[in-house]
Design an enzyme around this catalytic site. Structure first.
Site, mmCIF file in Angstrom:
data_model
loop_
_atom_site.group_PDB
_atom_site.id
_atom_site.type_symbol
_atom_site.label_atom_id
_atom_site.label_comp_id
_atom_site.label_asym_id
_atom_site.label_seq_id
_atom_site.Cartn_x
_atom_site.Cartn_y
_atom_site.Cartn_z
ATOM 1 C CG HIS A 187 -1.867 -1.150 1.307
ATOM 2 N ND1 HIS A 187 -3.165 -1.152 0.843
ATOM 3 C CD2 HIS A 187 -1.647 -2.389 1.807
ATOM 4 C CE1 HIS A 187 -3.716 -2.335 1.051
ATOM 5 N NE2 HIS A 187 -2.810 -3.106 1.643
ATOM 6 C CB SER A 317 16.276 19.168 -15.990
ATOM 7 O OG SER A 317 15.611 20.419 -15.993
ATOM 8 C CE LYS A 323 14.310 16.638 -11.868
ATOM 9 N NZ LYS A 323 13.863 15.377 -12.499
ATOM 10 C CD GLU A 330 11.346 9.406 -16.980
ATOM 11 O OE1 GLU A 330 11.234 10.068 -15.931
ATOM 12 O OE2 GLU A 330 12.018 9.789 -17.963
#
Length: 478
Positions: A187, A317, A323, A330
């Site tokens: 969860h 980025s 970054k 992805e």
């Protein structure tokens, strides 16, 4: 002046065809009628149709139905198409006339014109006729579904290889990470400990099981309905044509193929394609889940879980310096969404048949071949550029576990669920470990044994919570 087109004639009249095109009038009409997506047929669809044309010429020749000289020119032309020499001549949009007549005629015309050249003729002369010779004993209605089957089988081993390679790479990581004990999560909340290797072993098994599902569903693709012609009756085909075609196609392709036990079903039903696509969708569901987990485990590095590090393959980025994003995971997510969309297209198309024919075969073919290509490309990249370079951040993984109050579950057989829940609540309120709270209460004599009429000792608490790996191996602790 040299014209840049030639005039061909069909039952509807004259058609201007590009002068140097190997395709002919019916293909040109399709180009003009369906300027939809700018897409072209997948290589598998070109290869499989040309293979059928070659086999048909040989079988019809052997049955005494096609002149050997004409047959030889068709065989040579078809083989050149099989080898990819004329891929640029296959120009019909996947969104085209129902059943795939346009793609079938594109194939027939390219082979007919090339065969005519082989015989010394010119483009559009048709010493070899697209319908009478190249399409002899065939219909779009039996060639297209046969071509879809062959095209999928043609790339099956390639697809299975990349899926199995991913499963094996995940298994290697499960062995590498087996000594890393970390916080389990259910969860998205803290749960009892697991080993990072156990998480990755589950990923591996899931992927390898999906490979077996794909292999199983591909068995249905091996039944060929070639020879059913227009509706399954076999009209205009020699009685031996069906069996001989399946045998010759098996010889040409090296694939294990079987004659259909019902030619009507093979033309009417797209269920085998839906079944095979569904196995690809199941893989896509599995890989979506795994990619999501990889992204979550790599989140951070300062404010996320940061339990694993992925290879840094590109800056993340355009505005935030330094970054680095989980781009391979992805990409896999997006690719698998697309595969699931292709499967939905196939499901809708497969249910859209009426009576003797399903006219939605062109989009089934395109979506199925696209799914296979996207899986082959995306899974291969994810495995080689992503999974193989994953490193564990042991300090962070073990650090989260040290703060996890749910390890109190190991004390359930000693102190019971309710007392354990009270220890967790106190530990969270005080921002200390649950082990510290339990040891304090045991030392103070305030913890009683669940099953025995006595106090719990400090030694019992320490023994139950001192070996976190033991908590990942099952059984009763304490």
């Amino acid at each position: 002046m040299v014209l840049d087109y030639r005039i061909e004639r069909d039952s509807l009249g004259e058609v201007r065809v590009p002068a140097k095109a190997l395709y002919g009038g019916q293909t040109q009409r399709a180009v003009l009628n369906f300027p939809v997506s700018g897409l072209r047929p997948w290589r598998a669809f070109i290869w499989s149709m040309a293979t059928i044309k070659r086999a048909a010429a040989e079988v019809n020749r052997d049955l005494g139905l096609l002149d050997p000289i004409l047959a030889e020119s068709v065989v040579q032309a078809a083989q050149e198409v099989i080898e990819g020499r004329f891929d640029d001549q296959f120009v019909v949009d996947p969104f085209q006339a129902g059943a795939g007549t346009s793609h079938n005629m594109n194939t027939n015309e390219v082979i007919a014109n090339r065969a005519t050249q082989i015989l010394g003729g010119g483009l559009g002369e048709y010493r070899i006729h697209p319908n009478d010779h190249v399409n002899m004993a065939q219909s779009t209605n039996d060639t297209i579904p046969t071509a879809i089957r062959l095209g999928a089988l043609w790339r099956l081993d390639e697809l299975l290889a990349v899926v199995i390679s991913l499963g094996e790479a995940l298994q290697e990581k499960s062995i590498e990470f087996d000594d890393v004990v970390k916080s389990g999560r259910t969860h998205l909340q803290d749960a009892v400990p697991v080993r990072l290797g156990q998480e990755f072993s589950a990923y591996s098994v899931a992927v390898l099981r999906d490979a077996e599902r794909i292999r199983r569903s591909a068995k249905g693709m091996r039944r060929l309905g070639i020879g059913g012609t227009a509706t399954g009756t076999g009209l205009n085909a020699h009685p031996e044509y069906h069996v001989r075609m399946v045998r010759r196609l098996a010889e040409l392709t090296g694939l294990v193929l079987y004659p259909s036990d019902n030619l009507f079903e093979s033309i009417q039903s797209m269920a085998d394609f839906a079944d095979f696509s569904a196995s690809l969708r199941t893989l896509a569901i599995t890989l979506t889940r795994i990619a999501n987990d990889i992204r979550l485990l790599a989140s951070g590095p300062a404010t996320g879980l940061d339990e694993i590090h992925l290879p840094a393959v590109q800056p993340g980025s355009s505005i935030m310096p330094g970054k680095v994003n989980p781009v391979l995971a992805e990409m896999l997510n997006m690719a698998m969404f697309h595969v699931q969309g292709c499967d939905y297209t196939i499901a809708l198309a497969a249910q859209a048949g009426q009576l003797e024919l399903n006219v939605m075969m062109p989009i089934i073919a395109h979506a199925l071949f696209e799914s296979m290509q996207v899986i082959i490309g995306s899974v291969g990249a994810f495995t080689e550029k992503g999974v193989r370079g994953i490193r564990v951040n042991r300090q962070k993984a073990e650090g989260w576990l040290a703060r996890n109050a749910i390890v109190v579950t190991a004390l359930n057989p000693i102190i019971g669920y309710a007392v354990g829940a009270a220890l967790v609540k106190e530990a969270l309120e005080r921002d200390v470990t649950v082990g510290k709270v339990a040891l304090e209460k045991a030392a103070a004599g305030s913890l009683r044994h669940l099953a025995e009429n006595r106090l719990v000792t400090v030694e019992e608490i320490a023994a139950a919570l001192s070996d976190m790996r033991r908590l990942t191996e099952g059984g009763i602790v304490g």
